[in-house]
Design a protein around this motif. Structure first.
Motif, PDB file in Angstrom:
ATOM      1  N   ALA A 108      -5.341 -58.427   9.243  1.00 36.44           N
ATOM      2  CA  ALA A 108      -4.175 -58.499  10.137  1.00 36.44           C
ATOM      3  C   ALA A 108      -3.000 -58.958   9.286  1.00 36.44           C
ATOM      4  N   GLY A 109      -2.056 -58.067   9.032  1.00 39.36           N
ATOM      5  CA  GLY A 109      -0.952 -58.390   8.124  1.00 39.36           C
ATOM      6  C   GLY A 109       0.356 -58.627   8.861  1.00 39.36           C
ATOM      7  N   TRP A 110       0.856 -59.838   8.795  1.00 42.62           N
ATOM      8  CA  TRP A 110       2.166 -60.191   9.352  1.00 42.62           C
ATOM      9  C   TRP A 110       2.290 -59.782  10.827  1.00 42.62           C
ATOM     10  N   THR A 111       1.228 -59.954  11.591  1.00 40.68           N
ATOM     11  CA  THR A 111       1.295 -59.504  12.987  1.00 40.68           C
ATOM     12  C   THR A 111       0.914 -60.609  13.972  1.00 40.68           C
ATOM     13  N   ILE A 112      -0.087 -61.431  13.643  1.00 33.92           N
ATOM     14  CA  ILE A 112      -0.527 -62.452  14.601  1.00 33.92           C
ATOM     15  C   ILE A 112       0.555 -63.520  14.767  1.00 33.92           C
ATOM     16  N   GLY A 113       1.245 -63.831  13.701  1.00 35.50           N
ATOM     17  CA  GLY A 113       2.277 -64.872  13.737  1.00 35.50           C
ATOM     18  C   GLY A 113       3.389 -64.590  14.736  1.00 35.50           C
ATOM     19  N   HIS A 114       3.591 -63.320  15.085  1.00 36.33           N
ATOM     20  CA  HIS A 114       4.624 -63.003  16.076  1.00 36.33           C
ATOM     21  C   HIS A 114       4.385 -63.742  17.400  1.00 36.33           C
ATOM     22  N   ASP A 122       2.411 -70.932  25.044  1.00 38.47           N
ATOM     23  CA  ASP A 122       0.958 -70.708  25.027  1.00 38.47           C
ATOM     24  C   ASP A 122       0.531 -69.827  23.848  1.00 38.47           C
ATOM     25  N   TRP A 123       1.262 -69.967  22.715  1.00 44.42           N
ATOM     26  CA  TRP A 123       0.901 -69.168  21.534  1.00 44.42           C
ATOM     27  C   TRP A 123      -0.512 -69.476  21.059  1.00 44.42           C
ATOM     28  N   LYS A 124      -0.951 -70.748  21.238  1.00 50.53           N
ATOM     29  CA  LYS A 124      -2.216 -71.163  20.648  1.00 50.53           C
ATOM     30  C   LYS A 124      -3.390 -70.405  21.294  1.00 50.53           C
ATOM     31  N   SER A 125      -3.391 -70.359  22.637  1.00 45.99           N
ATOM     32  CA  SER A 125      -4.502 -69.663  23.293  1.00 45.99           C
ATOM     33  C   SER A 125      -4.448 -68.163  22.985  1.00 45.99           C
ATOM     34  N   ARG A 126      -3.229 -67.625  22.824  1.00 48.76           N
ATOM     35  CA  ARG A 126      -3.115 -66.198  22.506  1.00 48.76           C
ATOM     36  C   ARG A 126      -3.590 -65.896  21.086  1.00 48.76           C
ATOM     37  N   VAL A 127      -3.257 -66.786  20.156  1.00 49.46           N
ATOM     38  CA  VAL A 127      -3.728 -66.601  18.780  1.00 49.46           C
ATOM     39  C   VAL A 127      -5.259 -66.696  18.769  1.00 49.46           C
ATOM     40  N   GLU A 128      -5.798 -67.668  19.508  1.00 50.80           N
ATOM     41  CA  GLU A 128      -7.256 -67.838  19.513  1.00 50.80           C
ATOM     42  C   GLU A 128      -7.952 -66.628  20.123  1.00 50.80           C
ATOM     43  N   ALA A 129      -7.302 -66.004  21.128  1.00 51.11           N
ATOM     44  CA  ALA A 129      -7.900 -64.804  21.731  1.00 51.11           C
ATOM     45  C   ALA A 129      -7.972 -63.674  20.692  1.00 51.11           C
ATOM     46  N   VAL A 130      -6.931 -63.546  19.871  1.00 57.32           N
ATOM     47  CA  VAL A 130      -6.957 -62.505  18.827  1.00 57.32           C
ATOM     48  C   VAL A 130      -8.041 -62.825  17.790  1.00 57.32           C
ATOM     49  N   LEU A 131      -8.126 -64.111  17.405  1.00 55.22           N
ATOM     50  CA  LEU A 131      -9.143 -64.504  16.415  1.00 55.22           C
ATOM     51  C   LEU A 131     -10.555 -64.266  16.970  1.00 55.22           C
ATOM     52  N   ASP A 132     -10.743 -64.581  18.247  1.00 56.32           N
ATOM     53  CA  ASP A 132     -12.059 -64.348  18.868  1.00 56.32           C
ATOM     54  C   ASP A 132     -12.379 -62.845  18.866  1.00 56.32           C
ATOM     55  N   GLU A 169      -2.279 -74.275  10.207  1.00 53.28           N
ATOM     56  CA  GLU A 169      -3.143 -75.450  10.255  1.00 53.28           C
ATOM     57  C   GLU A 169      -4.388 -75.155  11.111  1.00 53.28           C
ATOM     58  N   LEU A 170      -4.162 -74.461  12.226  1.00 57.26           N
ATOM     59  CA  LEU A 170      -5.289 -74.082  13.095  1.00 57.26           C
ATOM     60  C   LEU A 170      -6.269 -73.191  12.325  1.00 57.26           C
ATOM     61  N   LEU A 171      -5.725 -72.206  11.589  1.00 62.13           N
ATOM     62  CA  LEU A 171      -6.609 -71.303  10.833  1.00 62.13           C
ATOM     63  C   LEU A 171      -7.482 -72.089   9.864  1.00 62.13           C
ATOM     64  N   GLU A 172      -6.876 -73.065   9.200  1.00 61.65           N
ATOM     65  CA  GLU A 172      -7.601 -73.784   8.144  1.00 61.65           C
ATOM     66  C   GLU A 172      -8.520 -74.869   8.705  1.00 61.65           C
TER      67      GLU A 172
END
Ligand SMILES: C[S@@+](CC[C@H](N)C(=O)[O-])C[C@H]1O[C@@H](n2cnc3c(N)ncnc32)[C@H](O)[C@@H]1O
Length: 231
Positions: A108-114, A122-132, A169-172
């Motif tokens: 995923a290149g330069w796309t999730i950060g959007h 609620d970016w955090k739950s949305r990022v986690e949904a993509v990671l899941d 930070e969440l990713l790491e």
């Protein structure tokens, strides 16, 4: 200045004008050559845009399925290069039409950060949904790779804002990614072209910073977060 959505809906050619000049020393290509030395059979790519990263990945993959939420970006990717082993499809990053445990590598290149800019609350739950979703389609041991910015037109790498910093930070700390930092400087035809093209995508504030530097080369830093998935 158009919003990111307007650019992805209507100005894929001008987006390409920017990314064509990015990473003039091919540091990302070199990282990929090292990371994918045993070529994955099936690679899935999220937010492929006009296909810059796709074209780099295609030479390492037997099959590459590339997705983007905006049909206009995919049309441009198809115009720029029709590649035998690549299929493009429209899909949101959070709902990829892939079966469980199929992919040998996911990028995923330069796309999730959007998501951190679009959804400040609620970016955090949305990022986690993509990671899941990425984990769902990953085979055991699949390489999962997320590429995001660590700053444009700055002299040292650092998250450009607080929410992106929190996402990294969440990713790491919560998702087991390690980060490699590379420089991905742009090289333009002239300092004037640099300000015009950078300003179109990043806004007038960036155009002004580029004008102040008055050079055709604009520094940029990129983080590559990667891990091997365990099912
Ligand atoms: C900065 S561009 C990166 C494109 C490409 N990965 C590259 O390296 O040039 C971000 C891309 O993510 C796509 N995008 C943004 N949000 C998305 C979402 N929720 N689902 C799918 N694609 C999305 C945009 O259409 C755009 O093509």
């Amino acid at each position: 200045m158009p919003s990111y959505q307007e650019i992805y809906e209507h100005h894929a050619d001008r987006y390409d004008e920017l990314v064509d000049r990015e990473d003039c020393e091919n540091h990302l290509g070199q990282w990929l050559d090292g990371a994918l030395s045993s070529p994955p059979s099936l690679v899935v790519e999220l937010g492929c845009g006009t296909g810059r990263l796709t074209r780099m990945l295609a030479k390492h993959a037997t099959i590459l399925r590339a997705y983007d939420g905006y049909p206009h970006m995919i049309e441009r990717a198809q115009q720029v290069a029709a590649l035998q082993n690549v299929t493009y499809k429209v899909s949101d990053n959070a709902s990829l039409p892939e079966a469980k445990h199929v992919a040998d590598a996911i990028f995923a290149g330069w796309t999730i950060g959007h998501l951190t800019g679009l959804f400040p609350n609620d970016w955090k739950s949305r990022v986690e949904a993509v990671l899941d979703g990425m984990d769902r389609i990953a085979k055991n041991d699949a390489r999962v790779v997320i590429i995001e910015t660590l700053g444009t037109c700055v002299d040292a790498p650092s998250p450009p804002n607080e929410r992106l910093g929190a996402m990294y930070e969440l990713l790491e700390s919560q998702r087991g990614f390690r980060c490699d930092t590379i420089s991905t400087d742009y090289e333009f035809e002239s300092a004037t072209a640099a300000a015009r093209i950078m300003g179109f995508f990043f806004g007038e504030g960036m155009a002004e910073r580029v004008r102040m530097r008055d050079t055709s080369r604009v520094p940029e830093w990129t983080g590559i977060w990667w891990r091997a998935h365990r099912t």
